[in-house]
Write an enzyme that holds these catalytic residues in place. Sequence first.
Site, PDB file in Angstrom:
ATOM      1  N   LEU A  66       0.816  -1.205   0.000  1.00  0.00           N
ATOM      2  CA  LEU A  66       0.000   0.000   0.000  1.00  0.00           C
ATOM      3  C   LEU A  66       0.855   1.262   0.000  1.00  0.00           C
ATOM      4  O   LEU A  66       0.409   2.309  -0.462  1.00  0.00           O
ATOM      5  CB  LEU A  66      -0.941  -0.014   1.216  1.00  0.00           C
ATOM      6  CG  LEU A  66      -1.922  -1.199   1.257  1.00  0.00           C
ATOM      7  CD1 LEU A  66      -2.732  -1.172   2.539  1.00  0.00           C
ATOM      8  CD2 LEU A  66      -2.833  -1.178   0.047  1.00  0.00           C
ATOM      9  N   ASP A  67       2.064   1.167   0.520  1.00  0.00           N
ATOM     10  CA  ASP A  67       3.012   2.290   0.478  1.00  0.00           C
ATOM     11  C   ASP A  67       4.204   1.837  -0.361  1.00  0.00           C
ATOM     12  O   ASP A  67       5.106   1.164   0.127  1.00  0.00           O
ATOM     13  CB  ASP A  67       3.443   2.683   1.887  1.00  0.00           C
ATOM     14  CG  ASP A  67       4.242   3.991   1.907  1.00  0.00           C
ATOM     15  OD1 ASP A  67       4.520   4.529   0.807  1.00  0.00           O
ATOM     16  OD2 ASP A  67       4.586   4.470   2.996  1.00  0.00           O
ATOM     17  N   PHE A  68       4.215   2.208  -1.637  1.00  0.00           N
ATOM     18  CA  PHE A  68       5.207   1.701  -2.585  1.00  0.00           C
ATOM     19  C   PHE A  68       6.321   2.704  -2.848  1.00  0.00           C
ATOM     20  O   PHE A  68       7.099   2.558  -3.773  1.00  0.00           O
ATOM     21  CB  PHE A  68       4.508   1.364  -3.914  1.00  0.00           C
ATOM     22  CG  PHE A  68       5.165   0.259  -4.694  1.00  0.00           C
ATOM     23  CD1 PHE A  68       4.687  -1.037  -4.618  1.00  0.00           C
ATOM     24  CD2 PHE A  68       6.257   0.506  -5.506  1.00  0.00           C
ATOM     25  CE1 PHE A  68       5.283  -2.064  -5.342  1.00  0.00           C
ATOM     26  CE2 PHE A  68       6.852  -0.516  -6.240  1.00  0.00           C
ATOM     27  CZ  PHE A  68       6.368  -1.795  -6.153  1.00  0.00           C
TER      28      PHE A  68
END
Length: 286
Positions: A66-68
Amino acid sequence: FQLYGYCYQDSNDIPDTLTTITELGSPLEMIQLLQTSWEDRFRICLSLVRLLHYLAHSPLGSVTLLDFRPRQFVIVDGELKVTDLDDASIEESSCTSNSDCFMEFPARNFTLPCSVEGRCQNMNEKRNLYNAYRFFFTYLLPHSAPSSLRPLLDKIVNATGNCNRHSSAKHFRFRCDCHLSPSPSVNSEFTQKCVKSANTKYRRVPEAFIPDENYRCWPSYHHKGCLLSVFDVSEAIEICDSYSQCKAFVLTNQTTWTGRQLVFFKMASNHIMPDPDKITYVKVTD
């Protein structure tokens, strides 16, 4: 990311605290990466392709990060690895219609099909792919890429930007690898005394090295000289011809991770020393 060990411990504030011991990596700095050779950036992108494939087919199912953003990754021996899995999820979004499978990004949006099982098809995989495109591929791949690869790289970048996972991964892995790998046959130019480019002749001096006469070029594997990787002698000649200050080049016995040979480019050939592991080519002047 390589896990070497872990332990559970109780804390006064947080029960069941998990401590992990992992391999040490270097923080990913995009500006610094853009100053490295294209081959090194290609290697990072190739490791990212492997990561995308693993996330899509992990033992837990399809995993999305979700946090790339780059701060979630580190570089270990030239490879990109995830260092923070707090925001990883294996949940595919549920849906009743295609409109429920809406992915919104700053530059563009996607609507995916809703399956008969009531899940958005490949949403985790495509979210990872598009984030890889906007945070990595679009910066690292086209910048200073070999001219012969640019049409292919444009297709790859466009494919990832369109979330076409099959086209991007397959072409990226095989066609780029084939281009960068050296030919298995011995190049006949190595056995000639003189080789000739379109405008210039070069005299071959075996077992010889030019210790000084350096000039700086970009990108270079050596901060005080011009050290580049080449496919063969012809490419070295092409590079030397493109620099007005280049009067000679030295083939070393060192290679990059793809097998391309490292070559020193020199601004003169006044002082040549014996070296059994190197071959020098000197530009012939009339």
